[in-house]
Scaffold this active site. Sequence first.
Site, short mmCIF file in Angstrom:
data_model
loop_
_atom_site.label_atom_id
_atom_site.label_comp_id
_atom_site.label_asym_id
_atom_site.label_seq_id
_atom_site.Cartn_x
_atom_site.Cartn_y
_atom_site.Cartn_z
N LEU A 109 0.92 -1.13 0.05
CA LEU A 109 0.08 -0.01 0.04
C LEU A 109 0.86 1.23 -0.30
O LEU A 109 1.98 1.27 0.86
CB LEU A 109 -0.90 0.19 1.37
CG LEU A 109 -1.94 -1.06 1.26
CD1 LEU A 109 -2.80 -0.92 2.77
CD2 LEU A 109 -2.99 -1.00 0.23
N ASP A 110 0.48 2.17 -0.63
CA ASP A 110 1.47 3.40 -0.71
C ASP A 110 1.19 4.32 0.45
O ASP A 110 0.67 3.75 1.28
CB ASP A 110 1.00 4.41 -1.81
CG ASP A 110 -0.22 5.06 -1.61
OD1 ASP A 110 -0.51 5.85 -0.98
OD2 ASP A 110 -0.99 4.98 -2.83
N VAL A 111 2.37 5.00 0.65
CA VAL A 111 2.54 5.74 1.84
C VAL A 111 1.33 6.34 2.61
O VAL A 111 1.13 6.60 3.70
CB VAL A 111 3.89 6.56 1.83
CG1 VAL A 111 3.65 7.74 0.90
CG2 VAL A 111 4.23 7.02 3.24
#
Length: 291
Positions: A109-111
């Site tokens: 999952l992106d930041v």
Amino acid sequence: MSEKLQKVLARAGHGSRREIESIIEAGRVSVDGKIAKLGDRVEITPGLKIRIDGHLISVRESAEQICRVLAYYKPEGELCTRNDPEGRPTVFDRLPKLRGARWIAVGRLDVNTCGLLLFTTDGELANRLMHPSREVEREYAVRVFGQVDDAKLRDLSRGVQLEDGPAAFKTIKFSGGEGINQWYNVTLTEGRNREVRRLWEAVGVQVSRLIRVRYGDIPLPKGLPRGGWTELDLAQTNYLRELVELPPETSSKVAVEKDRRRMKANQIRRAVKRHSQVSGGRRSGGRNNNG
């Protein structure tokens, strides 16, 4: 019976199969003193010595290993990497420590995205769950900023062209909101980088909040705090294994831990009972003496 080296290492939790293949190709793995090649097969025996970067590692027969799976509530701001050179927090920081294995993230999952992130000790399971050919559903709750009309929803369902190829949501469902801030639940069957955000951006709509709420039929557990984790039980673990055509497990670490906690609780109750009986006897004896 011999097995492919990358499968043995992935199953033992030393990385996903793709990660293992990369380190074998880089010449970082040796078997009984010889540099391994991709496609090598090994038979697990007591004398087998496998090293990664010169470090002797532990591998066991498939039947000896318990597949473990965690559901983690990733907060915004954490990176999906083991180590960050800048010292920023990562999703691995809060996970329970392991002996002889390590946690492997099932996808990323992106930041700026929060929500459900699965981890497992079985690299083969992680690899299959991530692979697009398996078409495992991922569901997201997404808050968007901008005008959304029927034409845009139709494009998102039928498919739009992204820089890495066409993409589309499998399902889109309006779930609330007013004006230009609205919530939708969307599903995908692949995990390309920032795919949900890029799909909405392709039709001129910005994503202001993104939460993964489901992976396959495993939901983000209710009541789990951000940064918290819970271990899946045997039925949930076997659901994931059967989903990607892996044999079911026959035991679970969760059951073992529950049994240990139950035994400890029983021991405490017995100790409390004994203490009460002893104390009661002393008080009784004391009253008789005073009589």
